[in-house]
Motif scaffolding. Sequence first.
Motif, PDB file in Angstrom:
ATOM      1  N   GLN A 271      -5.021 -36.281  23.520  1.00 31.10           N
ATOM      2  CA  GLN A 271      -6.340 -36.854  23.770  1.00 31.10           C
ATOM      3  C   GLN A 271      -6.378 -37.842  24.928  1.00 31.10           C
ATOM      4  O   GLN A 271      -7.445 -38.075  25.507  1.00 31.10           O
ATOM      5  CB  GLN A 271      -6.849 -37.539  22.493  1.00 31.10           C
ATOM      6  N   ASP A 272      -5.250 -38.410  25.305  1.00 36.04           N
ATOM      7  CA  ASP A 272      -5.298 -39.376  26.403  1.00 36.04           C
ATOM      8  C   ASP A 272      -5.364 -38.699  27.773  1.00 36.04           C
ATOM      9  O   ASP A 272      -5.775 -39.320  28.758  1.00 36.04           O
ATOM     10  CB  ASP A 272      -4.112 -40.340  26.336  1.00 36.04           C
ATOM     11  N   GLY A 301     -11.460 -26.213  31.391  1.00 38.23           N
ATOM     12  CA  GLY A 301     -12.648 -25.902  30.607  1.00 38.23           C
ATOM     13  C   GLY A 301     -12.374 -25.221  29.292  1.00 38.23           C
ATOM     14  O   GLY A 301     -12.804 -24.093  29.051  1.00 38.23           O
ATOM     15  N   ALA A 302     -11.686 -25.904  28.385  1.00 39.25           N
ATOM     16  CA  ALA A 302     -11.258 -25.275  27.134  1.00 39.25           C
ATOM     17  C   ALA A 302     -12.418 -24.917  26.213  1.00 39.25           C
ATOM     18  O   ALA A 302     -12.281 -24.053  25.349  1.00 39.25           O
ATOM     19  CB  ALA A 302     -10.277 -26.187  26.397  1.00 39.25           C
ATOM     20  N   ALA A 309     -13.313 -33.368  26.446  1.00 36.56           N
ATOM     21  CA  ALA A 309     -13.342 -34.817  26.629  1.00 36.56           C
ATOM     22  C   ALA A 309     -12.023 -35.313  27.220  1.00 36.56           C
ATOM     23  O   ALA A 309     -12.005 -36.175  28.105  1.00 36.56           O
ATOM     24  CB  ALA A 309     -13.636 -35.513  25.297  1.00 36.56           C
ATOM     25  N   ALA A 310     -10.906 -34.769  26.739  1.00 38.49           N
ATOM     26  CA  ALA A 310      -9.605 -35.165  27.274  1.00 38.49           C
ATOM     27  C   ALA A 310      -9.477 -34.768  28.741  1.00 38.49           C
ATOM     28  O   ALA A 310      -8.944 -35.528  29.558  1.00 38.49           O
ATOM     29  CB  ALA A 310      -8.488 -34.515  26.453  1.00 38.49           C
ATOM     30  N   GLU A 311      -9.986 -33.574  29.080  1.00 36.00           N
ATOM     31  CA  GLU A 311      -9.936 -33.153  30.482  1.00 36.00           C
ATOM     32  C   GLU A 311     -10.816 -34.036  31.347  1.00 36.00           C
ATOM     33  O   GLU A 311     -10.429 -34.412  32.465  1.00 36.00           O
ATOM     34  CB  GLU A 311     -10.362 -31.694  30.612  1.00 36.00           C
ATOM     35  N   ASP A 365     -26.309 -27.240  28.467  1.00 38.08           N
ATOM     36  CA  ASP A 365     -26.617 -28.644  28.191  1.00 38.08           C
ATOM     37  C   ASP A 365     -25.357 -29.487  28.405  1.00 38.08           C
ATOM     38  O   ASP A 365     -24.665 -29.829  27.457  1.00 38.08           O
ATOM     39  CB  ASP A 365     -27.115 -28.774  26.745  1.00 38.08           C
ATOM     40  N   PRO A 366     -25.047 -29.818  29.658  1.00 36.64           N
ATOM     41  CA  PRO A 366     -23.808 -30.562  29.924  1.00 36.64           C
ATOM     42  C   PRO A 366     -23.822 -31.931  29.266  1.00 36.64           C
ATOM     43  O   PRO A 366     -24.865 -32.597  29.202  1.00 36.64           O
ATOM     44  CB  PRO A 366     -23.792 -30.679  31.453  1.00 36.64           C
ATOM     45  N   ASP A 367     -22.676 -32.323  28.770  1.00 35.15           N
ATOM     46  CA  ASP A 367     -22.558 -33.624  28.105  1.00 35.15           C
ATOM     47  C   ASP A 367     -22.396 -34.708  29.170  1.00 35.15           C
ATOM     48  O   ASP A 367     -21.371 -34.771  29.848  1.00 35.15           O
ATOM     49  CB  ASP A 367     -21.351 -33.617  27.168  1.00 35.15           C
ATOM     50  N   PRO A 368     -23.395 -35.609  29.341  1.00 37.60           N
ATOM     51  CA  PRO A 368     -23.301 -36.639  30.386  1.00 37.60           C
ATOM     52  C   PRO A 368     -22.199 -37.653  30.124  1.00 37.60           C
ATOM     53  O   PRO A 368     -21.767 -38.362  31.046  1.00 37.60           O
ATOM     54  CB  PRO A 368     -24.686 -37.285  30.358  1.00 37.60           C
ATOM     55  N   ALA A 369     -21.742 -37.728  28.885  1.00 38.07           N
ATOM     56  CA  ALA A 369     -20.692 -38.697  28.560  1.00 38.07           C
ATOM     57  C   ALA A 369     -19.388 -38.391  29.288  1.00 38.07           C
ATOM     58  O   ALA A 369     -18.545 -39.282  29.440  1.00 38.07           O
ATOM     59  CB  ALA A 369     -20.461 -38.723  27.049  1.00 38.07           C
TER      60      ALA A 369
END
Length: 412
Positions: A271-272, A301-302, A309-311, A365-369
């Motif tokens: 995750q890091d 792009g898994a 999120a990790a990527e 719907d891309p995640d802006p986070a």
Amino acid sequence: MPAVITGLGVVAPTGIGAAEHWRATLAGELAVRPIDTFDTSRYATTLAGQVPGFDVGEHVPDRLAVQTDRWTWLAFAATGMALADAGYDPSAHDPYATSVILGSGSGGNEFGQREIQALWSRGRKAVGAYQSIAWFYAASTGQLAIHHGAKGPCGVLVSDAASGIDSLGWADRAIRRGTGAVLAGGTEAPIAPYALTAQMAGGQLSTATDPRAGYKPFDRSANGHLPGEGGAVLLVEDEDAARARSGPAGYGVIAGYASTQDAHHYRDTAQDGRQYARAMELALQRAGVRPDEVDLVVADGAGRPDADAAEARALCAVFGPHAVPVTAPQGLVGRLLSGGSALNVATALLAMRAGVIPPVGNLDDPDPAYGLDLVREPRERALGTVLVTARGQGGFNSALVLRAPGRPAAGR
């Protein structure tokens, strides 16, 4: 001298041949569909990216077709296209001047499926002698090397979805050690009952029944990836040798490569993203390229929230938020294991030649986070330097820097 990629061969769900694949990718044509090679009614995953209209007789001699699996057939087809594209005939060169170094993730699944069923239904005497070589993960490398008389250093890289990039890194190494030309990349055909069961056991496949709801890299609705078959084979040459034979200028130069290991649990993503970021940094360093000189990242792009999120964390650590365009067109075709990263390299090279960035596949719907500049529509841009990245189950991280032909080389 640098290693230049002079030929591309593509066999993918988006089409057979680089031109058809590029057209479909730019158009955003979703090539994932219900699996039609066997009854999936008892399987949680029923969708996959399948190569349409593939005729083995057009690409593989009959005597070899009966000895080999579909993944090797796809490699033969892609190799023939790559050699024709580059105008390179291995038989016109010293046998030791040509190598075959491919990535592999799962081996000969359809052939193995038939033999397993024969064993169960009719006993051990029903299993053919070719089972021992058709399923083997090095079968495509071996059969291609024999068929084309390639006696240079040959090998196979097995690092799941990172294998395609790793094969190109090793091809670059072989070129720098004196080999004139290397066939690199990878193909896969992991759509058979036991192969699908094995992938489902990893817990990373989407169970969506609508292709639009399936493999969605970097989307808020990401729910796992879908399997796919196909990939790409690329001819990598010593730049001086290519010029000496009056070969094409090439699609791009391999400027830098690196791989790292998370030493993480084989089913999970670290995750890091620290070792993933380190692979990118090492590849850029070896290419003599600063992060702000990269024009595009073709990402792994898994298609799972945790892995995406990790990527994103790794990319932001290397480049900063929204600092570089990011794409992952493989959302259109599924996750092709070693064939996927090889196909992404081919797509990156086609984008460099066209001056157009293809969009992220199946992104609604891309995640802006994530803090990424995700490409939503084809974007015109001069692409002098592109970074292609990949991760494989078991903690593999790989990165490849491509430079446009004729662009001044940086120190390595």
